[in-house]
Design a protein around this motif. Structure first.
Motif, mmCIF file in Angstrom:
data_model
loop_
_atom_site.group_PDB
_atom_site.id
_atom_site.type_symbol
_atom_site.label_atom_id
_atom_site.label_comp_id
_atom_site.label_asym_id
_atom_site.label_seq_id
_atom_site.Cartn_x
_atom_site.Cartn_y
_atom_site.Cartn_z
ATOM 1 N N LEU A 265 0.835 -1.202 0.000
ATOM 2 C CA LEU A 265 0.000 0.000 0.000
ATOM 3 C C LEU A 265 0.871 1.253 0.000
ATOM 4 C CD1 LEU A 265 -2.731 1.435 0.197
ATOM 5 C CD2 LEU A 265 -2.661 1.082 2.683
ATOM 6 N N ALA A 266 1.938 1.239 0.786
ATOM 7 C CA ALA A 266 2.828 2.403 0.855
ATOM 8 C C ALA A 266 3.496 2.679 -0.491
ATOM 9 C CB ALA A 266 3.881 2.186 1.943
ATOM 10 N N ALA A 269 0.971 4.047 -2.978
ATOM 11 C CA ALA A 269 0.602 5.425 -2.642
ATOM 12 C C ALA A 269 1.745 6.407 -2.887
ATOM 13 C CB ALA A 269 0.163 5.498 -1.187
ATOM 14 N N GLY A 270 2.915 5.886 -3.275
ATOM 15 C CA GLY A 270 4.050 6.759 -3.559
ATOM 16 C C GLY A 270 4.918 7.066 -2.367
ATOM 17 N N HIS A 271 4.681 6.398 -1.225
ATOM 18 C CA HIS A 271 5.513 6.638 -0.044
ATOM 19 C C HIS A 271 6.868 5.948 -0.155
ATOM 20 C CE1 HIS A 271 2.135 8.516 1.920
ATOM 21 N NE2 HIS A 271 1.414 7.411 1.888
ATOM 22 N N LEU A 272 6.927 4.837 -0.888
ATOM 23 C CA LEU A 272 8.156 4.059 -1.012
ATOM 24 C C LEU A 272 8.562 3.920 -2.477
ATOM 25 C CD1 LEU A 272 7.385 1.045 1.402
ATOM 26 C CD2 LEU A 272 8.796 3.055 1.915
ATOM 27 N N TYR A 277 10.800 -0.700 -1.191
ATOM 28 C CA TYR A 277 9.774 -1.735 -1.009
ATOM 29 C C TYR A 277 10.420 -3.121 -0.961
ATOM 30 C CZ TYR A 277 6.167 -5.072 -2.455
ATOM 31 O OH TYR A 277 5.342 -6.166 -2.555
ATOM 32 N N ARG A 278 11.323 -3.395 -1.893
ATOM 33 C CA ARG A 278 11.964 -4.716 -1.956
ATOM 34 C C ARG A 278 12.792 -4.991 -0.705
ATOM 35 N NH1 ARG A 278 13.828 -3.613 -8.120
ATOM 36 N NH2 ARG A 278 11.872 -4.203 -9.169
ATOM 37 N N GLN A 279 13.476 -3.972 -0.216
ATOM 38 C CA GLN A 279 14.263 -4.137 1.011
ATOM 39 C C GLN A 279 13.355 -4.519 2.183
ATOM 40 O OE1 GLN A 279 16.201 -0.270 1.123
ATOM 41 N NE2 GLN A 279 18.193 -1.237 0.783
ATOM 42 N N LEU A 284 11.227 -8.555 6.007
ATOM 43 C CA LEU A 284 10.055 -9.211 6.589
ATOM 44 C C LEU A 284 10.067 -10.709 6.315
ATOM 45 C CD1 LEU A 284 7.395 -6.508 5.674
ATOM 46 C CD2 LEU A 284 8.039 -7.171 7.994
ATOM 47 N N GLU A 285 10.375 -11.091 5.091
ATOM 48 C CA GLU A 285 10.391 -12.513 4.733
ATOM 49 C C GLU A 285 11.466 -13.277 5.498
ATOM 50 O OE1 GLU A 285 10.838 -12.466 0.506
ATOM 51 O OE2 GLU A 285 8.672 -12.440 0.141
#
Length: 306
Positions: A265-266, A269-272, A277-279, A284-285
């Protein structure tokens, strides 16, 4: 058609019976735990209890407020009765379509589903919460004038479902937003108590936070209401969360899954940026940094606190 019969006096039936009586409807009920001829009391209102075969001779509209699994059984019983006095039947299920009442159409009745999109945790909370809520209607247009008048008298909103309406998906979305919110609260409480607060302190701390988030959602779209370490690409904080949640391993998979949805979502929305995002997804994974580093071998600069 102010004569209404309510079949089932559980949470939804009790709230509806009380509110309809408050708005001037004449209500009678079918209640499995009460003998016919008795009255069921809800606060100051008393409702005549009838057998199914009698109530259909005394009311114009029937509301089926039983658990979903019982609706089909009620329909099977109703089709065997003289329903000439009844004009319409509605159920309040969020999951079943109006079509579950289809056998009653052959008896000349209008059918529909009228679902109150609200959490009814009990009588008092239900009465407090229902005003201003949305009722979703699906069914025969002949019932619309009556349904519209009812919803207006209850000071609620009416949403009319389109012909292509996916009732189960609608109800699934409502369950995610409502039922899972309670589970998320419990997860947060577990963390705060493990961190050292008392259960009472944890509850007093989290409820205003959650209410503030809901206030944001009431005024902003989700992508603008989103805050926190994932939105600001705070990799160090995300990593520390993952490390400390190992003390509560039952919560770790949920944090990882919801974290990835938050990152998506971030980014949308252009936040990331895509790399950011991939980092986050990789961290998380993996349940944390690989050897203390992100996939690019270093930590990106963190964004300003949001």
């Amino acid at each position: 058609m102010d004569e209404v019969g309510i079949i089932g006096l559980g949470r939804a039936g009790t709230v509806m019976a009380y509110l309809l009586a408050e708005k001037g409807y004449r209500v009678k009920v079918v209640r499995s735990k009460s003998m016919p001829g008795y009255e069921a009391q809800v606060k100051e209102h008393r409702f005549p209890v009838r057998q199914l075969e009698k109530i259909v001779r005394e009311v114009k509209v029937l509301l089926i407020t039983t658990p979903d699994r019982v609706i089909g059984e009620i329909v099977e019983k109703l089709v065997k009765l003289d329903l000439s006095a009844v004009k319409g039947v509605l159920h309040l299920s969020g999951n079943h379509p109006a079509a579950i009442l289809k056998p009653l159409q052959a008896k000349g009745l209008s059918i529909g589903s009228l679902h109150p999109l609200q959490s009814l945790a009990g009588l008092e909370q239900g009465l407090l919460n229902l005003t201003g809520s949305t009722f979703t209607f699906e069914g025969d247009t002949e019932l619309l004038p009556w349904v519209t008048a009812l919803v207006e008298r209850l000071e609620c909103r009416l949403a009319i479902a389109p012909a292509s309406f996916n009732k189960s998906l609608y109800h699934g979305g409502a369950s995610i937003a409502s039922n899972f919110l309670v589970v998320l609260a419990k997860m947060g409480l577990d963390c705060l108590v493990k961190a050292g607060l008392s259960p009472g302190e944890a509850r007093q701390a989290l409820i205003p936070l959650m209410q503030g988030t809901l206030n944001n959602l009431g005024r902003l779209p989700p992508e603008k209401a989103l805050t926190g370490p994932i939105v600001r690409n705070d990799l160090v904080t995300i990593n520390s969360h993952l490390e400390e949640l190992k003390q509560l391993p039952h919560l770790l998979p949920a944090y990882q899954s919801l974290g990835q949805l938050t990152a998506t979502l971030a980014m949308e929305a252009g936040h990331l940026e895509k790399m950011e995002y991939r980092q986050i997804v990789e961290i998380l994974e993996n349940g944390g940094f690989n050897n203390g580093k992100s996939d690019s071998g270093h930590l990106e600069g963190e964004k300003e606190t949001q």
